[in-house]
Design a protein around this motif. Structure first.
Motif, PDB file in Angstrom:
ATOM      1  N   LEU A 174      38.634 -17.857 -45.668  1.00 47.79           N
ATOM      2  CA  LEU A 174      38.248 -18.467 -44.408  1.00 47.79           C
ATOM      3  C   LEU A 174      38.072 -17.387 -43.347  1.00 47.79           C
ATOM      4  N   PRO A 175      37.096 -17.557 -42.433  1.00 50.02           N
ATOM      5  CA  PRO A 175      36.920 -16.567 -41.355  1.00 50.02           C
ATOM      6  C   PRO A 175      38.098 -16.591 -40.401  1.00 50.02           C
ATOM      7  N   GLY A 176      38.502 -15.404 -39.937  1.00 50.78           N
ATOM      8  CA  GLY A 176      39.612 -15.279 -39.009  1.00 50.78           C
ATOM      9  C   GLY A 176      39.150 -14.829 -37.635  1.00 50.78           C
ATOM     10  N   VAL A 177      40.069 -14.793 -36.700  1.00 56.27           N
ATOM     11  CA  VAL A 177      39.785 -14.395 -35.321  1.00 56.27           C
ATOM     12  C   VAL A 177      40.039 -12.901 -35.177  1.00 56.27           C
ATOM     13  N   THR A 178      39.093 -12.178 -34.604  1.00 56.55           N
ATOM     14  CA  THR A 178      39.240 -10.743 -34.397  1.00 56.55           C
ATOM     15  C   THR A 178      39.001 -10.407 -32.929  1.00 56.55           C
ATOM     16  N   VAL A 179      39.249  -9.158 -32.598  1.00 57.92           N
ATOM     17  CA  VAL A 179      38.931  -8.691 -31.249  1.00 57.92           C
ATOM     18  C   VAL A 179      37.420  -8.569 -31.124  1.00 57.92           C
ATOM     19  N   GLY A 180      36.917  -8.692 -29.904  1.00 62.14           N
ATOM     20  CA  GLY A 180      35.484  -8.597 -29.678  1.00 62.14           C
ATOM     21  C   GLY A 180      35.195  -8.148 -28.265  1.00 62.14           C
ATOM     22  N   GLY A 181      33.974  -7.770 -28.020  1.00 60.84           N
ATOM     23  CA  GLY A 181      33.604  -7.341 -26.681  1.00 60.84           C
ATOM     24  C   GLY A 181      32.239  -6.685 -26.675  1.00 60.84           C
ATOM     25  N   HIS A 182      31.804  -6.243 -25.503  1.00 60.28           N
ATOM     26  CA  HIS A 182      30.504  -5.605 -25.342  1.00 60.28           C
ATOM     27  C   HIS A 182      30.523  -4.201 -25.961  1.00 60.28           C
ATOM     28  N   PHE A 183      29.340  -3.748 -26.385  1.00 64.08           N
ATOM     29  CA  PHE A 183      29.235  -2.389 -26.911  1.00 64.08           C
ATOM     30  C   PHE A 183      28.421  -1.489 -25.989  1.00 64.08           C
ATOM     31  N   ASP A 184      28.153  -1.966 -24.771  1.00 65.06           N
ATOM     32  CA  ASP A 184      27.510  -1.147 -23.755  1.00 65.06           C
ATOM     33  C   ASP A 184      28.143  -1.504 -22.404  1.00 65.06           C
TER      34      ASP A 184
ATOM     35  N   LEU B 160      38.185  -6.873 -43.823  1.00 62.96           N
ATOM     36  CA  LEU B 160      37.529  -6.754 -42.528  1.00 62.96           C
ATOM     37  C   LEU B 160      36.241  -5.963 -42.700  1.00 62.96           C
ATOM     38  N   GLY B 161      35.202  -6.374 -41.981  1.00 64.81           N
ATOM     39  CA  GLY B 161      33.937  -5.647 -41.986  1.00 64.81           C
ATOM     40  C   GLY B 161      33.462  -5.425 -40.566  1.00 64.81           C
ATOM     41  N   HIS B 162      32.716  -4.329 -40.347  1.00 59.69           N
ATOM     42  CA  HIS B 162      32.141  -4.118 -39.018  1.00 59.69           C
ATOM     43  C   HIS B 162      30.632  -3.997 -39.154  1.00 59.69           C
ATOM     44  N   SER B 163      29.930  -4.583 -38.189  1.00 60.68           N
ATOM     45  CA  SER B 163      28.480  -4.693 -38.262  1.00 60.68           C
ATOM     46  C   SER B 163      27.810  -3.591 -37.462  1.00 60.68           C
TER      47      SER B 163
ATOM     48  N   LEU C  51      36.412 -10.861 -39.881  1.00 66.47           N
ATOM     49  CA  LEU C  51      37.628 -10.947 -40.681  1.00 66.47           C
ATOM     50  C   LEU C  51      37.604 -12.189 -41.563  1.00 66.47           C
ATOM     51  N   TRP C  52      38.023 -12.031 -42.820  1.00 69.49           N
ATOM     52  CA  TRP C  52      38.211 -13.164 -43.726  1.00 69.49           C
ATOM     53  C   TRP C  52      39.610 -13.097 -44.313  1.00 69.49           C
ATOM     54  N   ILE C  53      40.267 -14.269 -44.368  1.00 72.68           N
ATOM     55  CA  ILE C  53      41.647 -14.369 -44.818  1.00 72.68           C
ATOM     56  C   ILE C  53      41.727 -15.372 -45.968  1.00 72.68           C
ATOM     57  N   LEU C  54      42.491 -15.039 -47.000  1.00 76.23           N
ATOM     58  CA  LEU C  54      42.676 -15.922 -48.150  1.00 76.23           C
ATOM     59  C   LEU C  54      43.768 -16.933 -47.847  1.00 76.23           C
ATOM     60  N   LYS C  55      43.393 -18.224 -47.846  1.00 75.65           N
ATOM     61  CA  LYS C  55      44.344 -19.300 -47.608  1.00 75.65           C
ATOM     62  C   LYS C  55      44.122 -20.394 -48.643  1.00 75.65           C
ATOM     63  N   GLU C  56      45.132 -20.616 -49.483  1.00 70.92           N
ATOM     64  CA  GLU C  56      45.086 -21.663 -50.513  1.00 70.92           C
ATOM     65  C   GLU C  56      43.839 -21.516 -51.376  1.00 70.92           C
ATOM     66  N   ASP C  57      43.616 -20.295 -51.872  1.00 71.49           N
ATOM     67  CA  ASP C  57      42.520 -19.973 -52.798  1.00 71.49           C
ATOM     68  C   ASP C  57      41.143 -20.088 -52.152  1.00 71.49           C
ATOM     69  N   ASN C  58      41.082 -20.168 -50.836  1.00 73.76           N
ATOM     70  CA  ASN C  58      39.795 -20.204 -50.131  1.00 73.76           C
ATOM     71  C   ASN C  58      39.762 -19.078 -49.104  1.00 73.76           C
TER      72      ASN C  58
ATOM     73  N   MET D 233      39.894  -3.298 -46.906  1.00 76.51           N
ATOM     74  CA  MET D 233      40.673  -4.330 -47.594  1.00 76.51           C
ATOM     75  C   MET D 233      42.150  -4.165 -47.251  1.00 76.51           C
ATOM     76  N   HIS D 234      42.827  -5.267 -46.960  1.00 75.79           N
ATOM     77  CA  HIS D 234      44.263  -5.213 -46.710  1.00 75.79           C
ATOM     78  C   HIS D 234      44.986  -4.899 -48.006  1.00 75.79           C
ATOM     79  N   GLU D 235      46.108  -4.173 -47.902  1.00 77.89           N
ATOM     80  CA  GLU D 235      46.831  -3.749 -49.097  1.00 77.89           C
ATOM     81  C   GLU D 235      47.326  -4.925 -49.934  1.00 77.89           C
ATOM     82  N   SER D 236      47.509  -6.085 -49.314  1.00 78.47           N
ATOM     83  CA  SER D 236      47.948  -7.264 -50.057  1.00 78.47           C
ATOM     84  C   SER D 236      46.821  -7.907 -50.842  1.00 78.47           C
ATOM     85  N   GLY D 237      45.562  -7.596 -50.481  1.00 84.67           N
ATOM     86  CA  GLY D 237      44.419  -8.225 -51.127  1.00 84.67           C
ATOM     87  C   GLY D 237      44.104  -9.605 -50.600  1.00 84.67           C
ATOM     88  N   HIS D 238      44.803 -10.044 -49.550  1.00 82.27           N
ATOM     89  CA  HIS D 238      44.628 -11.393 -49.016  1.00 82.27           C
ATOM     90  C   HIS D 238      43.781 -11.425 -47.749  1.00 82.27           C
ATOM     91  N   ALA D 239      43.219 -10.294 -47.354  1.00 83.20           N
ATOM     92  CA  ALA D 239      42.371 -10.246 -46.164  1.00 83.20           C
ATOM     93  C   ALA D 239      41.490  -9.012 -46.242  1.00 83.20           C
TER      94      ALA D 239
END
Length: 261
Positions: free
Chosen positions: A130-140, A111-114, A121-128, A103-109
């Motif tokens: 919303l999914p955010g953009v994160t880094v991604g890539g192959h794991f092998d 992050l989870g890893h699968s 990533l989820w970000i709080l925008k106007e009381d909703n 959890m971000h220290e502000s409480g507004h975002a």
């Protein structure tokens, strides 16, 4: 024994209360008792994370193998009863659940890893939330890659049994934007073809040819604000993977099956 007493054994005026556990640490005595039981996940909970705001408002984030994360917080209108404030995650598919969260220290975002290493990533925008953009890539190990013939995006294939497309966003940063192939065997090679097509080869010998969907073309146009993606008018609307299949199935206009975002 005291813990085996029943409600009918209580003396007049005696109240039912949670059992307290008293222990000593660093020369001090502490008393711990159950405040509440949070029941919301359908599978193992692998991580929890506290968050305390500057106003001393306490929240708890939990991540589970049931593909969801839940944000818990006390309801001031119900005498501080802990409730499920937000639930995010995935529904269906053949992916596994979450192994950790932060959890971000502000409480507004948060992050989870699968299980396979993807970040969500989820970000709080106007009381909703919303999914955010994160880094991604192959794991092998990456076995092969190729450019789109006009240099608009890069496609790669890996022994993690996926083919992924990477492109530059409006901010100039590169991100994974699509996974056109999720296979059941390790993937070894690929090559791009004209008109957003590519061919890939896996360990089970066949070479498969894939064609982009109109949904992908529209998304790519929105990502880089480009008008060079004008060749998607005659493509399938989307694609889906059958539950027992290894290859994508085209979703044509008029089909009742929903198109993945």
């Amino acid at each position: 024994m005291e813990e085996q007493r029943r409600a009918i054994d209580l003396a007049q005026g005696e109240e039912i209360k949670a059992k307290e556990v008293v222990f000593a640490a660093a020369g001090l005595f502490y008393s711990v008792s159950v405040e509440t039981i949070l029941a919301g996940h359908d599978d193992k909970v692998f991580a929890v994370q506290w968050q305390v705001s500057k106003e001393n408002q306490v929240k708890l984030l939990s991540a589970s193998f049931d593909k969801t994360m839940i944000l818990w917080q006390p309801d001031q209108e119900a005498n501080g009863l802990w409730i499920e404030a937000v639930r995010v995650g995935g529904v269906g598919g053949n992916t596994l659940g979450f192994l950790g969260c932060q959890m971000h220290e502000s409480g507004h975002a948060f992050l989870g890893h699968s299980f396979n290493g993807a970040l969500h990533l989820w970000i709080l925008k106007e009381d909703n939330w919303l999914p955010g953009v994160t880094v991604g890539g192959h794991f092998d190990s990456v076995e092969d890659l190729d450019w789109d013939q006009e240099g608009r995006y890069l496609i790669s294939t890996s022994k993690d049994q996926t083919t992924r497309i990477h492109a530059s966003w409006q901010n100039g940063h590169w991100h994974e934007v699509a996974r056109p192939q999720v296979h059941g065997y390790d993937l070894n090679c690929l090559t791009m073809m004209p008109n957003h097509r590519f061919a890939s080869g896996a360990e089970e010998k066949p070479v498969r040819v894939f064609e982009a969907t109109k949904n992908f073309i529209d998304n790519m146009s929105a990502i880089d604000q480009s008008h060079c993606y004008n060749d998607g008018d005659f493509l399938a609307q989307g694609a889906s993977v059958p539950s027992l299949g290894l290859s994508n199935k085209a979703v044509l206009e008029g089909d009742t099956e929903p198109i993945p975002e």
